[in-house]
Scaffold this active site. Structure first.
Site, PDB file in Angstrom:
ATOM      1  N   ASP A 244       0.858  -1.184   0.000  1.00  0.00           N
ATOM      2  CA  ASP A 244       0.000   0.000   0.000  1.00  0.00           C
ATOM      3  C   ASP A 244       0.900   1.242   0.000  1.00  0.00           C
ATOM      4  OD1 ASP A 244      -2.799   1.171   0.419  1.00  0.00           O
ATOM      5  OD2 ASP A 244      -1.638   2.159   1.988  1.00  0.00           O
ATOM      6  N   ASN A 252      -2.581  13.179  -4.520  1.00  0.00           N
ATOM      7  CA  ASN A 252      -3.725  13.672  -5.296  1.00  0.00           C
ATOM      8  C   ASN A 252      -4.102  15.092  -4.894  1.00  0.00           C
ATOM      9  OD1 ASN A 252      -4.130  11.420  -6.927  1.00  0.00           O
ATOM     10  ND2 ASN A 252      -5.362  10.377  -5.382  1.00  0.00           N
ATOM     11  N   HIS A 257      -5.185  14.639  -9.480  1.00  0.00           N
ATOM     12  CA  HIS A 257      -5.456  13.219  -9.744  1.00  0.00           C
ATOM     13  C   HIS A 257      -4.731  12.718 -10.984  1.00  0.00           C
ATOM     14  CE1 HIS A 257      -8.441  12.343  -6.617  1.00  0.00           C
ATOM     15  NE2 HIS A 257      -8.791  13.622  -6.755  1.00  0.00           N
ATOM     16  N   ASP A 261      -2.475   9.436 -11.044  1.00  0.00           N
ATOM     17  CA  ASP A 261      -2.610   8.290 -11.953  1.00  0.00           C
ATOM     18  C   ASP A 261      -1.272   7.950 -12.606  1.00  0.00           C
ATOM     19  OD1 ASP A 261      -5.252   8.098 -11.350  1.00  0.00           O
ATOM     20  OD2 ASP A 261      -5.983   9.009 -13.194  1.00  0.00           O
ATOM     21  N   GLU A 287      -4.564   2.322  -4.361  1.00  0.00           N
ATOM     22  CA  GLU A 287      -3.104   2.345  -4.375  1.00  0.00           C
ATOM     23  C   GLU A 287      -2.518   1.085  -3.750  1.00  0.00           C
ATOM     24  OE1 GLU A 287      -4.534   4.908  -0.852  1.00  0.00           O
ATOM     25  OE2 GLU A 287      -5.102   4.536  -2.936  1.00  0.00           O
TER      26      GLU A 287
END
Length: 362
Positions: A244, A252, A257, A261, A287
């Site tokens: 994680d 973000n 965002h 990505d 994630e």
């Protein structure tokens, strides 16, 4: 019901020995060897082979000798002697091709594929898959040709064809209709081919995460179950890493965002390039990533996780760290295996993040 089968074969062998039926005795030894191999009682097989070998040589039957070699190949596969197995299988395939017994070749090719897959030789496995596919196509065409020839030889078929030809010659409209139907049929075949390709692409896309290009959860469970079965069968270790990204929401919020990505895609590439070809990596969600490591014990998996953690810390932009849980399979099903690893991940997060927490006592 292996025990019953072996009892029957042993009785048959005793009768054939008393009658001096050497060729029939050889077949019974073949059958007994097959049963022992199927039952995975490999330590008993060499004794049967030792009794079979002189019989095969004495009978001087080339086909029987080749079948005996193929039995040896199955034994070598079961005991992990893949090089010896491949040698016997290649010889078997060559003989069957030369003798025209093509129906026996596909099974041998499937054994070759299995060996290459077990050895992680994906290129050779794919090459053999293609050979098997070409053989299947050729067999199908030959079967269709034989059926067509048989039908053409039928008097009734010839009579019907003659009647159709007469009607076609007499009626131009029927000829035009026939041409139209043939054209439409070709168009339908082309449409059908495109639909099949589209369905194959859709099926593949349904198993791939569109952002990272990694396998998704739909593909994850079947692969984990398959590797659990493989580990059970061969007694090899199997480990899992749950990853994680730490504080990913901050990325973000700070960079947007779109940049988030891009970072996820880069992280996926770093993880994938840092693993072996035999390893699997899935996007678990958001994630989170799941890594499956066949033939890796806990120590190897923990080292891999630490290496990934260092690599991400050095190469990502914006900088991001990871927490990970690492565990080895110990007999549970796929769901509990994942849950066990996930709990270790949460323990790593709870102890300050940017760390690897592994299964204690393993």
């Amino acid at each position: 019901r292996f025990e019953e089968a072996m009892d029957c074969l042993i009785k048959a062998i005793e009768i054939k020995l008393s009658l001096g039926k050497k060729a029939d005795l050889c077949n019974s030894y073949f059958n007994l060897s097959e049963v022992l191999i199927s039952a995975e009682r490999y330590d008993e097989v060499p004794a049967i082979f030792n009794k079979t070998e002189p019989l095969v040589k004495e009978i001087e039957d080339p086909a029987g000798s080749v079948e005996f070699d193929f039995l040896k190949a199955q034994y070598y596969m079961g005991t992990g002697s893949y090089a010896k197995a491949l040698e016997k299988i290649e010889s078997y395939i060559e003989y069957q091709k030369e003798s025209g017994s093509m129906s026996k070749v596909p099974g041998a090719l499937r054994n070759k594929i299995r060996i290459h897959e077990e050895l992680g030789e994906e290129g050779l496995a794919l090459e053999t898959y293609r050979e098997l596919d070409l053989l299947s196509q050729r067999t199908y065409k030959e079967t269709c040709s034989a059926m067509a020839a048989e039908l053409a030889a039928s008097f009734r078929f010839q009579q019907k064809m003659h009647e159709i030809q007469l009607l076609s010659n007499q009626n131009l409209e029927l000829q035009e209709a026939k041409a139209t139907i043939e054209k439409q049929y070709e168009e339908l075949l082309e449409i059908d081919s495109k639909l099949k390709k589209a369905n194959e692409l859709l099926e593949k896309q349904a198993e791939i995460d569109p952002l990272t290009g990694l396998l998704n959860q739909k593909k994850m469970y079947p692969i984990i179950e398959r590797e659990i079965n493989r580990a059970t069968r061969y007694g090899t270790p199997l480990s899992m890493i749950m990853i994680d990204l730490d504080n990913f929401k901050n990325v973000n919020d700070t960079y947007g965002h779109l940049q988030g990505d891009i970072l996820l895609k880069n992280v996926a590439g770093i993880i994938r390039s840092s693993l072996r070809k035999v390893d699997f990596v899935f996007r678990y969600g958001g994630e989170e990533f799941l890594v499956l490591l066949p033939s890796s014990d806990l120590q190897m998996a923990s080292s891999t996780a630490d290496r990934l953690r260092d690599e991400l810390a050095k190469t990502t932009y914006p900088k991001v760290t990871m927490s990970a849980g690492v565990s080895s399979w110990s007999g549970e099903d796929a769901t509990h295996f994942i849950q066990k690893t996930d709990h270790l991940l949460y323990a790593a997060k709870g102890k300050g993040k940017n760390r690897v927490e592994f299964q204690k006592g393993s």
